[in-house]
Each structure stands twice: as structure tokens, then as C-alpha cells.
Design an enzyme around this catalytic site. Structure first.
Site, PDB file in Angstrom:
ATOM      1  N   GLU A  54      44.636  36.453  46.199  1.00 52.99           N
ATOM      2  CA  GLU A  54      43.457  37.062  46.829  1.00 52.99           C
ATOM      3  C   GLU A  54      43.381  36.720  48.311  1.00 52.99           C
ATOM      4  OE1 GLU A  54      40.031  37.043  43.606  1.00 52.99           O
ATOM      5  OE2 GLU A  54      40.821  35.038  43.890  1.00 52.99           O
ATOM      6  N   ASP A  87      39.174  41.001  46.514  1.00 52.70           N
ATOM      7  CA  ASP A  87      39.106  39.995  47.564  1.00 52.70           C
ATOM      8  C   ASP A  87      40.233  40.141  48.584  1.00 52.70           C
ATOM      9  OD1 ASP A  87      36.781  38.423  47.247  1.00 52.70           O
ATOM     10  OD2 ASP A  87      37.605  37.663  45.378  1.00 52.70           O
ATOM     11  N   CYS A 127      44.444  43.061  39.034  1.00 52.41           N
ATOM     12  CA  CYS A 127      43.238  43.086  38.205  1.00 52.41           C
ATOM     13  C   CYS A 127      41.976  43.417  38.994  1.00 52.41           C
ATOM     14  CB  CYS A 127      43.068  41.760  37.468  1.00 52.41           C
ATOM     15  SG  CYS A 127      42.843  40.370  38.575  1.00 52.41           S
ATOM     16  N   HIS A 162      22.120  46.545  35.358  1.00 54.59           N
ATOM     17  CA  HIS A 162      22.458  46.799  33.955  1.00 54.59           C
ATOM     18  C   HIS A 162      22.239  48.274  33.598  1.00 54.59           C
ATOM     19  CE1 HIS A 162      22.344  42.381  32.625  1.00 54.59           C
ATOM     20  NE2 HIS A 162      23.567  42.839  32.601  1.00 54.59           N
ATOM     21  N   ARG A 205      40.532  33.261  33.579  1.00 56.73           N
ATOM     22  CA  ARG A 205      40.423  32.819  34.971  1.00 56.73           C
ATOM     23  C   ARG A 205      39.431  31.674  35.009  1.00 56.73           C
ATOM     24  NH1 ARG A 205      38.275  36.765  39.569  1.00 56.73           N
ATOM     25  NH2 ARG A 205      36.255  36.450  38.584  1.00 56.73           N
TER      26      ARG A 205
HETATM   27  C1  PEP Z   1      39.353  40.433  42.771  1.00 56.89           C
HETATM   28  O1  PEP Z   1      39.015  39.756  43.746  1.00 56.89           O
HETATM   29  O2  PEP Z   1      40.044  41.467  42.846  1.00 56.89           O
HETATM   30  C2  PEP Z   1      38.935  40.028  41.416  1.00 56.89           C
HETATM   31  C3  PEP Z   1      39.373  40.657  40.343  1.00 56.89           C
HETATM   32  O3  PEP Z   1      38.021  39.028  41.330  1.00 56.89           O
HETATM   33  P1  PEP Z   1      36.430  39.211  41.518  1.00 56.89           P
HETATM   34  O4  PEP Z   1      36.141  40.664  41.687  1.00 56.89           O
HETATM   35  O5  PEP Z   1      35.807  38.632  40.295  1.00 56.89           O
HETATM   36  O6  PEP Z   1      36.203  38.412  42.761  1.00 56.89           O
HETATM   37 MG    MG Z   2      38.136  37.790  43.447  1.00 58.16          MG
END
Ligand code: PEP
Ligand code: MG
Length: 572
Positions: free
Chosen positions: A427, A451, A498, A186, A328
Site C-alpha cells: 500500500e 491506499d 484486494c 448502512h 489482515r
Molecule cells: C486498500 O488499501 O486497498 C485496502 C484494501 O485496504 P483498506 O481499504 O481497508 O484500507
Molecule cells: Mg488499505
């Protein structure tokens, strides 16, 4: 003297060292008689009340990115019946309030520190923070005051706790350097939201640096210079000036349109965790492109109820005032473990029962979330997407689940958005290779590069030892992005990115050139991305980016991305 560190909040800061040595009052180990336990309980109740009031004031204070909401979490930790009970039980066992606080909070911090989950481990600092605050209040000890600093400085400490950073006289702190802490702590998150350059893991900085001596901190490259010479000082003063001007420009750009030099509008969305976005965040973006709903499920002892989830999703939709929100569904497993879900210990959790797989294995959990999401959908344009999907059949199975939940809600007379779009995160490589069919099956999709990149390169995203293999410039990733961009453009469906890479303006520009229509990122990346778009020509981007899927080495990809970066670091 040059010292290396881990840059967790970018930028350049120069100034005299201010060493921060927090005081932890010695714990009075005092036994109390039976008749005095109520007095000790009362002392504890009184400091809790006082501290909760302060924490709630801090949490509602306005800051860039709503990060102060972590103090609401601190207040909840204090108010949690399990925390209260632990301290009261110890007091009833015959010890004073200080000693009970010391034992209970040390125990919680140790439990967190031993977790397999990186995020939970970082939370151990939150319990340390609370322990220190409670002990100071119980003993009337004052801390070194960081909220009113005499002059601009570089703050040096062994470790900074979240409340230390939150209390900072931020305009006078040119940089922060610590010996301990990680990028997801944090303290680091707060430093990023305050725009203060920060280096962590600088070995023995509190021992090696003398109070008052001038240091240069380069938290773009990841090092600092102690006792710099005149030439170095001159050089870095210039760099610092450029960086400050840049930072201001980026902040100013936040509220401008996301438009290329030749007039094409690009959709820039916001990634959010467990917090409801603030009005200025909403104003800066086109909506929420990734609502990581798992944050509602972490750090608690039971899953949030349907009502709790419903009110949170409704609050996010209300805050977004008509802008779209992509929720999500629960994405735990991998690095995020949730004790109350009785997840099995796995040898390779990233290849295990995570994301949608876990939801399908625990249907009641999934059902509750979908009921809450669907019921909230009448309050704004919401769409839902499933994480960690490996095949079109898996997506269809999840979609059937949604249909069954809709049927249930109809029977109960609930209202919901009947045609709420349903999509997936891309992913897993097995799904990424099915672009054409996928674009027909789903309403929309979002590429999770965090991912996808780890699975494609077979390099664990949490393992520093293989960081060089985790390569967002690998041409294989760009081939996938190009083929997905083509498939979704042809099908006329929206495709977003994302993952963290979307926050790199050069990565975004290249992916836009390959047909990706939308990008979702943290607030801090919105301004720089808009500014980068203003000088990019979309037609030229498409022409140049078309070369990416034909490249054979990461070096070639990196060189082209550097051209799109306009002299800025790639940030990948
Ligand atoms: C990703 O895998 O790019 C993603 C946005 O999900 P997270 O980082 O939450 O696994
Ligand atoms: Mg992910």
C-alpha cells in the site's frame, strides 16, 4: 427537470414517486414521582425485549451478502450495559421512559456525528433509527408501511435509515432517492446488496418531486429526470431493460467458473468485514482474500478478547469449508479511530501511526490477535498479512513477532499451523518499489490499491475536493503493478489485488495481463468479473497490457482499459 446526486448503488430505475415521510412521535416530556420510576424502567425493558426479538429475526433473515447482520449490531447496541444504564439513570432522575430514550439516543447519535471518522459518523444514523423505533413502540405509533407496496415505485425520502431499507418490499422499489446519506452508510450498503439503484444527496428531492409523478433515476451516471418527455422515457426504458438483463446475467454468472475465453482460470476471492460469510458467498468465490479484522474492534468500548477473536476466525474458516482465508491484522488509524486505544490526535492520520505501525507500538494488542489467529489456523488454510508496511525490515520485525508468539503457544501446548504463510499488503510506495526483494522475503502479497493510489497520487481517499487527483489510471500505478507482477511471477509467489479497483472487470483484466494472479472483491463484483473474463482472451490481454507500463498519460491508460471493458462503464 434534471437533478444531480451521488450514485451509491448502480443501475437505472423508472417509476412513480412514493414519498416517504417517517413519523417521529412527539416526545412526551413527563416528570415522574420516585415511586413510579420502576414502572417506567419496566416499560423500557418491555419495548427493548420486543424490539430485540424483531431485530434478531431480521438479522437472521437470508439476504444477498449477509448484510442484515447489521441488525445484530443494533440488538447489541440496545443490550449494551452502557446504553441501558444511560436510559435507566435518566429515568431514575425522575423522567418518563420516552423522554429518557429521546435524550440518551440523541446524545449517542450526536457523539457519532461529531466523530473525525467517516464510518463512525455514518453510524449516527443507526442510533437515530433505534431512537425512532423505541419512541414509536413506547407511544404505540405506526409508521408508513414500506413492506407491502401497492405498485412499483421510486422511493423518495429525506434520509432512509437501515431498517427502512431492510423492511422494503424490494421487488417493487425500482430506485431510491434521498437528500442525505453517504456511500458507506448502512442504507447504501443494503441498497447495493438488494440490487436497488440509489442516488443520495439529491437536493430538496422531497420538496421538488410530487407524489405519483414519473421519474427516471440513472444511478450509473448520477442524475435523475423529473417529468421526462416521451423520447426520454422511451430511451431510458430501453436502458433500464438492458441493465436489468445485465444484472440478472451477472447474478447467474456468480456460480460459474472464473475462466477466460481461452481456458485460463483466475482466482477470484471475497473481501469480508466483521461478518462470517454465507454459504452462497463462499460457493461463488475461491476463498476470502481479505478479512478486514478491524471490524471486530470498531464500535465497542474495549478490544475483543483472545477468545472472542479466536471464535470469530474459527467461524470464518469453518464457513469457508477448506477454501483459503487471508486474515489482515488490525488496520486502524487513518480514517478508522478506536477511542479505547488512546490514539494520539494526528495532523495527518493517513501518514500517521496506522496499520502495522500501530500494532508494533501496542504489542499487547498485536500479541492477542496473533495468538487468536494462530490458534484458529488449525481449522482451515489461513494466512495472515500485515497492512501499511513501508519496508522489508518492518515486515521482518512483524514476522519475528509472529515467531515469538508461536514459541509462547508451543510452551503452553497449543496447536497451530506451524507453516502458516505470512505476507504483506502493498500500500505504501516505498514498499511497492522493492518488488524483487519483497517477493523473496514474503510468502505472498496483496496490493491495496485504495491506499497505494492515494499515497502515489498524494490525494486523500476520503477528500471529495481532490477526487480528480485520486487516479487509478495514472501510468505510475500501472508501472508499479507491472513490476510487482513480474517480480512475484518470477519468484513463483502469489500476488493479489484486494482494493476496490479489483472489482472493476476492466482493471482486473489489465492487471491479470500484467501477471497478477488473484483478485479479491465484494460479492456484487464477482458475477460481473466472471462474466467479463468469459469473453477475454488471456494471451491477447498479456500482449495488450504490456503496453500499460510504457504509457505516459492517464488518458492513454483509460482508453486501453475501456477496450477491456467491452462497452461497460469502467467503474473506477
Ligand atoms: C486498500 O488499501 O486497498 C485496502 C484494501 O485496504 P483498506 O481499504 O481497508 O484500507
Ligand atoms: Mg488499505
Amino acid at each position: 427537470m434534471r437533478m444531480q446526486g451521488n450514485p451509491v448503488s448502480g443501475g437505472i430505475g423508472i417509476g412513480p414517486v412514493l414519498t416517504y415521510r417517517p413519523v417521529l412521535p412527539p416526545v412526551r416530556e413527563r416528570f415522574v414521582e420516585k415511586g413510579q420510576t420502576e414502572e417506567e424502567r419496566e416499560r423500557y425493558r418491555a419495548v427493548i425485549k420486543e424490539l430485540m426479538g424483531d431485530l434478531r429475526k431480521l438479522s437472521s433473515s437470508k439476504d444477498a451478502g449477509g448484510q442484515m447482520a447489521i441488525f445484530e449490531t443494533h440488538a447489541e447496541l440496545l443490550a449494551d450495559p452502557a446504553t441501558m444504564e444511560s436510559v435507566f439513570d435518566l429515568i431514575d432522575g425522575g423522567i418518563c421512559a420516552e423522554w429518557a430514550v429521546h435524550i440518551a439516543f440523541l446524545h449517542f447519535a450526536d457523539l457519532m456525528r461529531d466523530s473525525d471518522n467517516a464510518i463512525t459518523r455514518e453510524r449516527s444514523a443507526d442510533f437515530e433509527d433505534l431512537r425512532r423505533k423505541l419512541l414509536c413502540r413506547l407511544s404505540g405509533t405506526k409508521q408508513q408501511d414500506l413492506s407491502h407496496l401497492e405498485e412499483a415505485c421510486v422511493l423518495v425520502a429525506e434520509e432512509l435509515l437501515p431498517s427502512d431499507v431492510a423492511a422494503l418490499d424490494a421487488p417493487k422499489v425500482n430506485a431510491i432517492v434521498t437528500e442525505r446519506g453517504g456511500a458507506t452508510s448502512h442504507a447504501a450498503i443494503l441498497a447495493r446488496s438488494l440490487g436497488i439503484p440509489m442516488l443520495m444527496q439529491v437536493e430538496d428531492c422531497t420538496g421538488k418531486l410530487l407524489p405519483g409523478e414519473t421519474v427516471i433515476v440513472d444511478a450509473r451516471e448520477g442524475f435523475m429526470i423529473a417529468r421526462p418527455g416521451a423520447t426520454e422515457l422511451l430511451l431510458y426504458t430501453g436502458k433500464q431493460k438492458d441493465w436489468l438483463r445485465d444484472r440478472q446475467e451477472a447474478v447467474d454468472s456468480r456460480f460459474q467458473p472464473a475462466r477466460t475465453q481461452d481456458g485460463e482460470d483466475v482466482s477470484l476471492m471475497l473481501n469480508v468485514g466483521g461478518e462470517v460469510p454465507m454459504p452462497d458467498e463462499v460457493a461463488a468465490c475461491g476463498g476470502v482474500g481479505l478479512l478486514r479484522s478491524e471490524f471486530l474492534f470498531l464500535e465497542r468500548s474495549a478490544p475483543p478478547s483472545e477468545e472472542e477473536q479466536f471464535s470469530h476466525y474459527r467461524a470464518v474458516l469453518a464457513a469457508c469449508v477448506g477454501k483459503p482465508v487471508t486474515l489482515r491484522t488490525l488496520d486502524v488509524g487513518g480514517d478508522k479511530t478506536v477511542p479505547y486505544l488512546n490514539m494520539r490526535q494526528e495532523e495527518n492520520p493517513f501518514l500517521g501511526l496506522r496499520g502495522l505501525r500501530l500494532c508494533l507500538a501496542q504489542p499487547e494488542l498485536f500479541r492477542t490477535q496473533l495468538r487468536a489467529a494462530l490458534r484458529a489456523s488449525v481449522f482451515g488454510p489461513m494466512q495472515i498479512m500485515f497492512p501499511m508496511v513501508g519496508s522489508i525490515e518492518e515486515f521482518e520485525q512483524a514476522k519475528r513477532f509472529v515467531e515469538a508468539v508461536k514459541e509462547e503457544l508451543v510452551q503452553e501446548g497449543h496447536h497451530f499451523r506451524r507453516n502458516m504463510p505470512v505476507g504483506v499488503m502493498i500500500e505504501v510506495p516505498s514498499l511497492a518499489l522493492m518488488g524483487e526483494e519483497l517477493a523473496q522475503a514474503v510468502d505472498f502479497a496483496s496490493i491495496g490499491t485504495n491506499d497505494l493510489c492515494q499515497y502515489l497520487n498524494a490525494a486523500d481517499r476520503m477528500n471529495d475536493g481532490v477526487a480528480s487527483y485520486y487516479d487509478p489510471c495514472h501510468p505510475a500505478l500501472w508501472r508499479l503493478i507491472a513490476s510487482l507482477g513480474k517480480a512475484f511471477s518470477r519468484a513463483g509467489k502469489s500476488l493479489c489485488i484486494c482494493g476496490e479497483a479489483a472489482g472493476s472487470p476492466a482493471f482486473m483484466a489489465a492487471a491479470y495481463g500484467l501477471g497478477i494472479s488473484s483478485f479479491s472483491m465484494g460479492l456484487a463484483s464477482i458475477g460481473p468479473s466472471k462474466r467479463a473474463l468469459r469473453v477475454l482472451n488471456a494471451k491477447k490481454l498479456r500482449r495488450e497490457a504490456a503496453r500499460l507500463p510504457k504509457m505516459s498519460t492517464s488518458e492513454e491508460v483509460r482508453r486501453l482499459l475501456m477496450e477491456f471493458a467491452n462497452g461497460e462503464p469502467l467503474g473506477l
